[in-house]
Design an enzyme around this catalytic site. Sequence first.
Site, PDB file in Angstrom:
ATOM      1  N   GLY A  72       2.105  -6.468  -9.431  1.00 52.95           N
ATOM      2  CA  GLY A  72       0.697  -6.339  -9.780  1.00 52.95           C
ATOM      3  C   GLY A  72       0.294  -4.959 -10.258  1.00 52.95           C
ATOM      4  O   GLY A  72      -0.498  -4.821 -11.191  1.00 52.95           O
ATOM      5  N   ASN A 152      -9.167  -7.760  -2.258  1.00 48.12           N
ATOM      6  CA  ASN A 152      -8.041  -7.770  -1.328  1.00 48.12           C
ATOM      7  C   ASN A 152      -8.412  -7.391   0.089  1.00 48.12           C
ATOM      8  O   ASN A 152      -7.698  -7.722   1.029  1.00 48.12           O
ATOM      9  CB  ASN A 152      -6.945  -6.814  -1.835  1.00 48.12           C
ATOM     10  N   GLN A 180      -4.651 -11.155  -5.499  1.00 51.88           N
ATOM     11  CA  GLN A 180      -4.970 -11.857  -4.259  1.00 51.88           C
ATOM     12  C   GLN A 180      -5.359 -13.315  -4.495  1.00 51.88           C
ATOM     13  O   GLN A 180      -5.173 -14.160  -3.618  1.00 51.88           O
ATOM     14  CB  GLN A 180      -6.109 -11.146  -3.516  1.00 51.88           C
ATOM     15  N   GLY A 201       4.312 -11.731  -7.224  1.00 51.98           N
ATOM     16  CA  GLY A 201       5.035 -12.785  -6.535  1.00 51.98           C
ATOM     17  C   GLY A 201       4.953 -12.746  -5.023  1.00 51.98           C
ATOM     18  O   GLY A 201       4.884 -13.782  -4.367  1.00 51.98           O
ATOM     19  N   HIS A 202       4.956 -11.550  -4.441  1.00 53.02           N
ATOM     20  CA  HIS A 202       5.072 -11.488  -2.982  1.00 53.02           C
ATOM     21  C   HIS A 202       3.777 -11.809  -2.252  1.00 53.02           C
ATOM     22  O   HIS A 202       3.741 -11.857  -1.024  1.00 53.02           O
ATOM     23  CB  HIS A 202       5.618 -10.124  -2.543  1.00 53.02           C
ATOM     24  N   CYS A 326      -7.365   5.035   7.233  1.00 58.75           N
ATOM     25  CA  CYS A 326      -6.834   6.092   8.111  1.00 58.75           C
ATOM     26  C   CYS A 326      -5.356   5.895   8.411  1.00 58.75           C
ATOM     27  O   CYS A 326      -4.638   6.858   8.659  1.00 58.75           O
ATOM     28  CB  CYS A 326      -7.636   6.152   9.409  1.00 58.75           C
TER      29      CYS A 326
END
Length: 393
Positions: A72, A152, A180, A201-202, A326
């Site tokens: 992406g 996302n 997403q 893909g993941h 953070c």
Amino acid sequence: MEKIIYLDNAATTKTASEVVEAMLPYFTEHYGNPSSIYSLGSESKRAVMEARETIADVLGTAANEIYFTAGGSESDNWALKATADAYKQKGKHIITSRIEHHAILHTCEYLEQKGYEITYVDVDEHGIVKLDELEKAIRPDTILISIMYANNEIGSIQPVKEIGEIASAHGVLFHSDAVQAFGQLPINVDECHIDMLSASGHKLNGPKGIGFLYIRKGVKIRSFVHGGQQERARRAGTENVTGIVGLGAAVKRAFRIMEEKTAKEIQLRDHMIQRILTEVPYCRLNGDEKKRLPNNVNISFRFVEGESLLIKLDMEGICASSGSACTSGSLDPSHVLLAIGLPHEIAHGSLRLTLSEENTMEEIDKTVDIIKEIVAYLRNMSPLYEDFVKKNK
């Protein structure tokens, strides 16, 4: 050790067994280079074309408009940088939103250094792009609008079709980061007037290191990686055949099970949200209640640090992520949460839980029970919470 409860599917997903099975022969049996002329290479070339056609079919487009990338982030970079270069004679103005992924925002910062002007449109309190502001931002020198399909972090689904109609009416190219959304939602690029679309893909139970960029025929986008003639001379480098095969198998699987998967995820999602908002005081849901990804839960807990919450959850075998940056070494809270109007102290106490069809109601209930205990424990250590309780007695 007890079984891990994995609730960070927006970060990455487990590669599905049928995807792994589809990939395996292309490591050891069909290992030929797709650019070669002998039969061993021809099988690789055929597999690449089949995956390309699979993706094109679910998007409602042609196979020759799908270009494979490393994921992406590369697709986003390619769409913005190559469009900026190809259309700079028309203008140097690009429109995006304040809640985009950093693959878009950091690319925009890079382009600003190169003399391009970027307009960052606002979103409402639910994380939905303000269409009136977006349309007003269009100028004669605007060459591209880039708005993500769904966020996302907070899962808000954007009015992509309306954005595409606005862009088309003004003769401006429209790119959407669908990393997403692809595999979670049905997408038709023609219906939405999308000129370019990024996916990875993941995020849909496929392998890491593979993605694609859809480029509508006629868009004058130039090469991003130079070298050979692969991907119709637009993206050089020997094709990642195993990754491409895996992506194709993951896409087939995702769209085959989408209806059933979505229904289950929504049931789990809504149950989790309802329990947390009902049983944990001083918390709020981030993102639109209905216009959100089926598997996304994002909650801010007052008087709690997101990093501490994550560490405690990890100790209980629960994988999640925070709305706060953070954990990546930054003290700044999420730019998305600030964009929807959260003050810093509340944004810092945010938790993102993203589900899959493999999660069970028992896992969700267990997670909520543990969250309740952790939040109560952390608040009992907080002087801010103690002062708040005293003032509100």
